[in-house]
Design an enzyme around this catalytic site. Structure first.
Site, short mmCIF file in Angstrom:
data_model
loop_
_atom_site.label_atom_id
_atom_site.label_comp_id
_atom_site.label_asym_id
_atom_site.label_seq_id
_atom_site.Cartn_x
_atom_site.Cartn_y
_atom_site.Cartn_z
N LYS A 213 -6.73 30.78 32.32
CA LYS A 213 -6.81 32.29 33.41
C LYS A 213 -5.58 32.13 33.52
O LYS A 213 -5.06 33.51 34.11
CB LYS A 213 -7.39 30.73 34.49
CG LYS A 213 -7.30 31.75 35.59
CD LYS A 213 -8.16 30.93 36.89
CE LYS A 213 -7.88 31.95 38.45
NZ LYS A 213 -8.09 30.81 39.58
N ASN B 239 -3.03 27.61 30.56
CA ASN B 239 -4.31 27.58 30.79
C ASN B 239 -5.21 29.43 30.53
O ASN B 239 -4.33 30.11 30.74
CB ASN B 239 -5.50 26.77 31.46
CG ASN B 239 -5.23 27.81 33.24
OD1 ASN B 239 -4.59 28.96 33.08
ND2 ASN B 239 -5.01 26.36 34.37
N ASP C 11 -0.74 18.66 33.50
CA ASP C 11 0.24 17.64 33.25
C ASP C 11 -0.13 17.22 31.98
O ASP C 11 0.54 16.84 31.13
CB ASP C 11 0.50 17.76 34.33
CG ASP C 11 0.60 18.09 35.52
OD1 ASP C 11 1.30 19.05 35.14
OD2 ASP C 11 0.42 17.70 36.97
#
Length: 286
Positions: free
Chosen positions: A207, A205, A275
């Site tokens: 971050k 992601n 996920d």
């Protein structure tokens, strides 16, 4: 994407076998109400109304693939305990091949307990082992992957830094995937993406990408700079950065880029979003 292509993708899912390697865990949810403060300490008292146990970590990837209609083989190390047994029973009930899940009496099966009141998570309690698996456990995993991955169309790696994915295991997966022409899709953790060198595609992601590169992603230029840093540094074929309400951005090794928009939703818990991306991307590649 054309609707017929999407329908065809899901229609053929039952023909696909996926191998999922990674850190298995149980997610326990305690749902209740918090309407008073404890007389013993300045904390909320949660009156539990409902309890729920779910497959977490790499287990959530397995669960998503099953929901999509795939055949799934799971590969990991668990403890010789009640939580490990619950994991095996949950997989068996879903028709998951558990021949690659090995028990190590010295380890604890990971379990995360989340207490939720008024649709807000109040506290999370972790019970886990984070040390690297033993040399013997590593050997068993590598042997199993080399023996069993041939019948799979994709290998999905779900890393939660709980010790299962040692450098030896990761290197064996990459070497086998490259040699057999099987795509290796990884949801990474930590800041050292060199550990995943040679995989087909990573799915961090925003971050996580910032942490791994040291580049603050604030606009398209900084996003592209971070992506190029990761592509080159880990010798990837492609990189998919998920960006919350801004969608996803796919970067190819040949320089092509595609930004994929999304429709933002108001949610109170984003647990497991990565996920789901890993599972659907793996299915599409397979």
């Amino acid at each position: 994407m054309d609707r017929r292509v999407v329908e065809s993708l899901f229609a053929s899912a039952s023909e696909i076998r996926a191998l999922v390697v990674g850190d298995l865990m149980l997610d326990e949810y305690l749902w209740g109400k918090a309407e008073r403060i404890s007389p013993e300490a300045p904390v909320q008292v949660v009156d539990v109304k409902r309890e729920e146990l779910r497959l977490g970590g790499a287990g959530n990837v397995v669960n998503n693939l099953i929901a999509l209609g795939c055949q799934v083989t799971a590969c990991s190390i668990i403890g010789d305990d009640e939580n490990g047994q619950l994991l095996l029973e949950a997989f068996a009930a879903r028709g998951v091949d558990t021949g690659g899940i090995f028990v190590d009496p010295e380890r604890k099966t990971s379990k995360k307990t989340r207490v939720v009141a008024s649709n807000q998570q109040i506290v999370r309690i972790d019970r886990e082992t984070r040390a690297a698996i033993s040399a013997e456990s590593e050997r068993r995993l590598v042997d199993y992957i080399q023996r069993s991955a041939n019948g799979c169309r994709v290998i999905l790696v779900s890393d939660y830094l709980k010790g299962v994915l040692t450098q030896g295991v990761l290197s064996a997966i990459v070497e086998f995937g490259r040699g057999a022409g099987i795509p290796v899709v990884v949801d990474p953790k930590g800041t050292d993406y060199g550990r995943y060198s040679g995989v087909t595609i990573l799915t961090p992601n925003r971050k996580e990408a910032e942490a791994a590169t040291g580049i603050a992603i604030s606009d398209e230029d900084s996003l592209c700079n971070a992506a190029r840093h990761l592509l080159d540094g880990a010798a990837l074929d492609a990189l998919l950065i998920t960006r919350s309400e801004q969608g996803m951005s796919l970067f190819m090794g040949d320089g092509k880029t595609e930004h994929i928009p999304t429709v933002a939703r108001e949610v109170f818990d984003v647990t497991g979003a990565g996920d789901t991306v890993l599972a659907v991307l793996g299915l599409a590649l397979a």
